[in-house]
Scaffold this motif. Sequence first.
Motif, PDB file in Angstrom:
ATOM      1  N   SER A  42      37.207  41.348  34.819  1.00 30.98           N
ATOM      2  CA  SER A  42      36.556  42.638  35.060  1.00 30.98           C
ATOM      3  C   SER A  42      36.814  43.609  33.912  1.00 30.98           C
ATOM      4  CB  SER A  42      37.040  43.245  36.381  1.00 30.98           C
ATOM      5  OG  SER A  42      38.435  43.443  36.355  1.00 30.98           O
ATOM      6  N   THR A  43      37.862  43.346  33.120  1.00 27.43           N
ATOM      7  CA  THR A  43      38.186  44.193  31.974  1.00 27.43           C
ATOM      8  C   THR A  43      38.430  43.314  30.751  1.00 27.43           C
ATOM      9  OG1 THR A  43      40.508  44.202  32.703  1.00 27.43           O
ATOM     10  CG2 THR A  43      39.149  46.107  33.303  1.00 27.43           C
ATOM     11  N   ASN A  66      33.727  45.416  32.273  1.00 26.27           N
ATOM     12  CA  ASN A  66      33.817  46.585  31.404  1.00 26.27           C
ATOM     13  C   ASN A  66      34.584  46.191  30.147  1.00 26.27           C
ATOM     14  OD1 ASN A  66      32.505  48.581  33.076  1.00 26.27           O
ATOM     15  ND2 ASN A  66      34.275  48.424  34.425  1.00 26.27           N
ATOM     16  N   ARG A  92      28.783  50.201  29.935  1.00 28.28           N
ATOM     17  CA  ARG A  92      30.018  49.515  30.327  1.00 28.28           C
ATOM     18  C   ARG A  92      30.821  49.006  29.125  1.00 28.28           C
ATOM     19  NH1 ARG A  92      29.207  43.746  30.993  1.00 28.28           N
ATOM     20  NH2 ARG A  92      27.054  43.144  30.575  1.00 28.28           N
ATOM     21  N   PHE A 113      44.087  44.436  30.795  1.00 27.65           N
ATOM     22  CA  PHE A 113      42.920  43.637  30.445  1.00 27.65           C
ATOM     23  C   PHE A 113      43.029  42.186  30.935  1.00 27.65           C
ATOM     24  CE2 PHE A 113      43.167  47.123  27.434  1.00 27.65           C
ATOM     25  CZ  PHE A 113      41.883  47.648  27.537  1.00 27.65           C
TER      26      PHE A 113
END
Length: 221
Positions: A42-43, A66, A92, A113
């Motif tokens: 997601s990161t 993102n 994003r 992250f």
Amino acid sequence: MAESKDFFLWKKYRIWHDKCSMKVGTDSILIGNFLISEDLPSTILDIGTGSGIISIMAADAYPSANIVAIDIDPQSIEQAKWNFKEASIDERTSAIEYDFVSFCQLEQCSNAFDLIVSNPPYYEEETISPNHTRGNARNTSSLSFEELIVGVKKVLAADGSFCVVVPYSAALRFISIAATHCLYVTHRTDVCDSKGKPFKRTLLRFSHHIRHTIHTTQTIR
């Protein structure tokens, strides 16, 4: 894929690279493909983004992620921002002018992250380019392997992955340095230009956890 002096065409994306410190090259495409896995980060952090090509490949592979892309060269950041907007991923994806060592000191970046990717500088001092910005992008004096690994250790999530491309001749040294900081190689792919030729590059994926290393080879053509 196609390229010109000013841009590189990948899938439907035109990636401008005429103003950034390093033009899109084979290493970026190799690591951009290598970072794709069954995991759904997601990161994502792109260290030394240049034109933003790796971030664009990551955004294409992970539509809900993102992405933060950092670089020490202001012109590269401006070009990455433009490319993110052209690729319609700017909502994003953030391109930030920051050196990685300082970035890792930010409290909000600690273990933040799920996926970290880098096509880092790896040439030694004696091969510094007369072009200052290109030299920084290519040379270990701007970010050593040790500094890169120490920083990744700080900002990588507990179950995250770190993907990097290095020269084949430096792979064992990089793996050894990472192990001293408790980052362990889980996937390794050695790359050569054509069948029967010496390996030139190595793609590596690391984790906080010790696992069996999946070791493969790849021929570009």
